[in-house]
Design a protein around this motif. Structure first.
Motif, PDB file in Angstrom:
ATOM      1  N   ALA A 197      14.090   8.838  -7.005  1.00  0.00           N
ATOM      2  CA  ALA A 197      13.038   8.159  -6.251  1.00  0.00           C
ATOM      3  C   ALA A 197      13.226   6.650  -6.298  1.00  0.00           C
ATOM      4  CB  ALA A 197      11.673   8.543  -6.810  1.00  0.00           C
ATOM      5  N   LEU A 198      13.684   6.135  -7.426  1.00  0.00           N
ATOM      6  CA  LEU A 198      13.848   4.692  -7.581  1.00  0.00           C
ATOM      7  C   LEU A 198      15.032   4.152  -6.790  1.00  0.00           C
ATOM      8  CD1 LEU A 198      13.097   4.533 -11.406  1.00  0.00           C
ATOM      9  CD2 LEU A 198      11.715   3.490  -9.601  1.00  0.00           C
ATOM     10  N   ARG A 199      15.953   5.016  -6.400  1.00  0.00           N
ATOM     11  CA  ARG A 199      17.100   4.542  -5.618  1.00  0.00           C
ATOM     12  C   ARG A 199      16.692   4.043  -4.236  1.00  0.00           C
ATOM     13  NH1 ARG A 199      19.814   9.669  -7.275  1.00  0.00           N
ATOM     14  NH2 ARG A 199      20.704   9.255  -9.325  1.00  0.00           N
ATOM     15  N   SER A 200      15.550   4.489  -3.759  1.00  0.00           N
ATOM     16  CA  SER A 200      15.096   4.060  -2.431  1.00  0.00           C
ATOM     17  C   SER A 200      14.199   2.828  -2.503  1.00  0.00           C
ATOM     18  CB  SER A 200      14.337   5.200  -1.739  1.00  0.00           C
ATOM     19  OG  SER A 200      13.153   5.523  -2.458  1.00  0.00           O
ATOM     20  N   TRP A 201      14.097   2.216  -3.679  1.00  0.00           N
ATOM     21  CA  TRP A 201      13.230   1.043  -3.828  1.00  0.00           C
ATOM     22  C   TRP A 201      13.781  -0.132  -3.026  1.00  0.00           C
ATOM     23  CZ3 TRP A 201       8.501   1.114  -5.390  1.00  0.00           C
ATOM     24  CH2 TRP A 201       7.840  -0.082  -5.662  1.00  0.00           C
ATOM     25  N   PRO A 202      12.930  -0.911  -2.360  1.00  0.00           N
ATOM     26  CA  PRO A 202      13.416  -2.034  -1.546  1.00  0.00           C
ATOM     27  C   PRO A 202      14.227  -3.019  -2.378  1.00  0.00           C
ATOM     28  CG  PRO A 202      11.092  -1.616  -1.126  1.00  0.00           C
ATOM     29  CD  PRO A 202      11.467  -0.773  -2.295  1.00  0.00           C
ATOM     30  N   PRO A 203      15.302  -3.549  -1.819  1.00  0.00           N
ATOM     31  CA  PRO A 203      16.118  -4.512  -2.560  1.00  0.00           C
ATOM     32  C   PRO A 203      15.416  -5.863  -2.699  1.00  0.00           C
ATOM     33  CG  PRO A 203      16.885  -4.342  -0.303  1.00  0.00           C
ATOM     34  CD  PRO A 203      15.829  -3.277  -0.469  1.00  0.00           C
ATOM     35  N   VAL A 204      15.775  -6.571  -3.729  1.00  0.00           N
ATOM     36  CA  VAL A 204      15.238  -7.923  -3.919  1.00  0.00           C
ATOM     37  C   VAL A 204      15.916  -8.857  -2.943  1.00  0.00           C
ATOM     38  CG1 VAL A 204      15.002  -9.841  -5.540  1.00  0.00           C
ATOM     39  CG2 VAL A 204      14.777  -7.483  -6.352  1.00  0.00           C
ATOM     40  N   THR A 205      15.144  -9.654  -2.226  1.00  0.00           N
ATOM     41  CA  THR A 205      15.708 -10.551  -1.209  1.00  0.00           C
ATOM     42  C   THR A 205      15.586 -12.015  -1.601  1.00  0.00           C
ATOM     43  OG1 THR A 205      13.572 -10.601  -0.056  1.00  0.00           O
ATOM     44  CG2 THR A 205      15.187  -8.945   0.646  1.00  0.00           C
ATOM     45  N   GLY A 206      14.810 -12.318  -2.630  1.00  0.00           N
ATOM     46  CA  GLY A 206      14.621 -13.704  -3.051  1.00  0.00           C
ATOM     47  C   GLY A 206      14.898 -13.857  -4.524  1.00  0.00           C
ATOM     48  N   PRO A 207      14.680 -15.031  -5.057  1.00  0.00           N
ATOM     49  CA  PRO A 207      14.903 -15.252  -6.497  1.00  0.00           C
ATOM     50  C   PRO A 207      13.910 -14.465  -7.326  1.00  0.00           C
ATOM     51  CG  PRO A 207      13.783 -17.126  -5.510  1.00  0.00           C
ATOM     52  CD  PRO A 207      14.172 -16.231  -4.377  1.00  0.00           C
TER      53      PRO A 207
ATOM     54  N   GLU B 258       0.833  -1.207   0.000  1.00  0.00           N
ATOM     55  CA  GLU B 258       0.000   0.000   0.000  1.00  0.00           C
ATOM     56  C   GLU B 258       0.862   1.249   0.000  1.00  0.00           C
ATOM     57  OE1 GLU B 258      -3.541   2.085  -0.027  1.00  0.00           O
ATOM     58  OE2 GLU B 258      -3.612  -0.070   0.395  1.00  0.00           O
ATOM     59  N   LEU B 259       1.878   1.258   0.849  1.00  0.00           N
ATOM     60  CA  LEU B 259       2.762   2.418   0.954  1.00  0.00           C
ATOM     61  C   LEU B 259       3.585   2.598  -0.319  1.00  0.00           C
ATOM     62  CD1 LEU B 259       3.922   4.734   2.590  1.00  0.00           C
ATOM     63  CD2 LEU B 259       5.518   3.103   3.643  1.00  0.00           C
ATOM     64  N   LEU B 260       4.071   1.491  -0.880  1.00  0.00           N
ATOM     65  CA  LEU B 260       4.847   1.589  -2.110  1.00  0.00           C
ATOM     66  C   LEU B 260       4.003   2.149  -3.255  1.00  0.00           C
ATOM     67  CD1 LEU B 260       6.833  -1.774  -2.000  1.00  0.00           C
ATOM     68  CD2 LEU B 260       7.756   0.528  -1.689  1.00  0.00           C
ATOM     69  N   ALA B 261       2.758   1.702  -3.345  1.00  0.00           N
ATOM     70  CA  ALA B 261       1.867   2.220  -4.384  1.00  0.00           C
ATOM     71  C   ALA B 261       1.602   3.703  -4.180  1.00  0.00           C
ATOM     72  CB  ALA B 261       0.561   1.441  -4.381  1.00  0.00           C
ATOM     73  N   ARG B 262       1.362   4.085  -2.926  1.00  0.00           N
ATOM     74  CA  ARG B 262       1.101   5.496  -2.629  1.00  0.00           C
ATOM     75  C   ARG B 262       2.340   6.353  -2.908  1.00  0.00           C
ATOM     76  NH1 ARG B 262      -1.362   4.543   1.843  1.00  0.00           N
ATOM     77  NH2 ARG B 262       0.323   4.988   3.294  1.00  0.00           N
ATOM     78  N   TYR B 263       3.498   5.797  -2.622  1.00  0.00           N
ATOM     79  CA  TYR B 263       4.758   6.493  -2.878  1.00  0.00           C
ATOM     80  C   TYR B 263       4.923   6.777  -4.365  1.00  0.00           C
ATOM     81  CZ  TYR B 263       9.865   6.998  -3.323  1.00  0.00           C
ATOM     82  OH  TYR B 263      11.128   7.433  -3.638  1.00  0.00           O
ATOM     83  N   LEU B 264       4.704   5.747  -5.191  1.00  0.00           N
ATOM     84  CA  LEU B 264       4.836   5.933  -6.633  1.00  0.00           C
ATOM     85  C   LEU B 264       3.825   6.940  -7.164  1.00  0.00           C
ATOM     86  CD1 LEU B 264       5.532   2.432  -8.236  1.00  0.00           C
ATOM     87  CD2 LEU B 264       7.133   4.290  -7.784  1.00  0.00           C
ATOM     88  N   MET B 265       2.582   6.853  -6.692  1.00  0.00           N
ATOM     89  CA  MET B 265       1.560   7.795  -7.147  1.00  0.00           C
ATOM     90  C   MET B 265       1.907   9.223  -6.746  1.00  0.00           C
ATOM     91  SD  MET B 265      -0.701   6.250  -8.959  1.00  0.00           S
ATOM     92  CE  MET B 265      -1.917   7.578  -9.016  1.00  0.00           C
ATOM     93  N   THR B 266       2.442   9.404  -5.545  1.00  0.00           N
ATOM     94  CA  THR B 266       2.801  10.746  -5.079  1.00  0.00           C
ATOM     95  C   THR B 266       3.933  11.324  -5.916  1.00  0.00           C
ATOM     96  OG1 THR B 266       2.121  10.211  -2.813  1.00  0.00           O
ATOM     97  CG2 THR B 266       3.606  12.072  -3.090  1.00  0.00           C
ATOM     98  N   VAL B 267       4.950  10.506  -6.194  1.00  0.00           N
ATOM     99  CA  VAL B 267       6.053  10.974  -7.031  1.00  0.00           C
ATOM    100  C   VAL B 267       5.556  11.286  -8.437  1.00  0.00           C
ATOM    101  CG1 VAL B 267       8.272  10.362  -8.067  1.00  0.00           C
ATOM    102  CG2 VAL B 267       7.789   9.724  -5.697  1.00  0.00           C
ATOM    103  N   SER B 268       4.723  10.401  -8.975  1.00  0.00           N
ATOM    104  CA  SER B 268       4.186  10.601 -10.323  1.00  0.00           C
ATOM    105  C   SER B 268       3.350  11.880 -10.394  1.00  0.00           C
ATOM    106  CB  SER B 268       3.340   9.396 -10.721  1.00  0.00           C
ATOM    107  OG  SER B 268       2.746   9.589 -11.984  1.00  0.00           O
ATOM    108  N   ASN B 269       2.505  12.105  -9.398  1.00  0.00           N
ATOM    109  CA  ASN B 269       1.692  13.324  -9.392  1.00  0.00           C
ATOM    110  C   ASN B 269       2.566  14.565  -9.272  1.00  0.00           C
ATOM    111  OD1 ASN B 269      -0.607  11.761  -9.564  1.00  0.00           O
ATOM    112  ND2 ASN B 269      -1.083  11.875  -7.385  1.00  0.00           N
TER     113      ASN B 269
END
Length: 210
Positions: free
Chosen positions: A195-205, A162-173
């Protein structure tokens, strides 16, 4: 012998409804819902008010049709981004698409979905509500996609879709508002990349494509 009577054939419209809707979309995109007068709209569409009402309904109806056209055209990057393989690629495609759509040469700057309802008073309340629902729908689709990414191990278990989606929408707006204020594509691309530099790292395959 009684002959059957044929229903009269209606007169064909003397204008291209597709092109007229394209012009209406551009006016709403540039001027917002309240800023776009019926005079501006019909002049750009090349039709009379009577023809507009007959083909598209009232101003609110026309706006909804224009928003649908915008969603399927300039804003179609949102739906395409959801098809990317990883959550990071979804976020990248979404923000990069936002930058391109809001700075397209030959088109109004900014985003119809943002600019359309800014400073809208009571007369524009219906359009404002339509756009709130439009933005919420985009956020919901991003949230659902990121929930899937968590389930697949593409995002950390503690990631908040939910927060990630809201984050992207806020940056996009924000990108849309800055574009409408004259920011260049290059400047806004830098904002998206930061903004994309703060994206969570991949932890699995990485998820498999089926």
């Amino acid at each position: 012998m009684e002959t059957s009577r044929r229903a009269p054939i209606g007169r064909p419209r003397g204008f291209d409804t597709d092109q007229a809707l394209e012009e209406a979309m551009r006016i709403f995109w540039e001027q917002g819902y309240e800023g776009a007068s019926l005079t501006d709209l019909t002049a750009a569409m090349g039709i009379t008010r009577t023809s507009m009402y007959a083909a598209f309904g009232n101003k609110e109806d026309l706006f909804r049709k224009a928003l649908e056209r915008y969603t399927q055209g300039p804003a179609s990057y949102g739906a395409r981004a959801l098809q990317e393989r990883t959550a990071r690629q979804v976020a990248t495609a979404f923000l990069h698409g936002s930058v391109r759509a809001t700075t397209r040469p030959g088109c109004p700057s900014g985003c119809l979905g943002v600019q359309g309802s800014l400073a809208a008073g009571d007369p524009g309340s219906a359009a404002r509500d339509t756009l709130v629902a439009w933005r919420n729908e985009h956020a919901s689709r991003l949230r659902d996609r990121f929930r899937r990414a968590v389930d697949e191990g593409d995002l950390p278990p503690d990631a908040d879709p939910e927060l990630l989606a809201r984050y992207l929408m806020t940056v996009s707006n924000g990108i849309a508002v800055q574009a409408a204020s004259g920011s260049t594509r290059e400047d806004l691309q830098q904002v998206a990349d930061m903004a994309l530099r703060s994206w969570p790292p991949v932890t699995g395959p990485a998820p498999h494509t089926g």
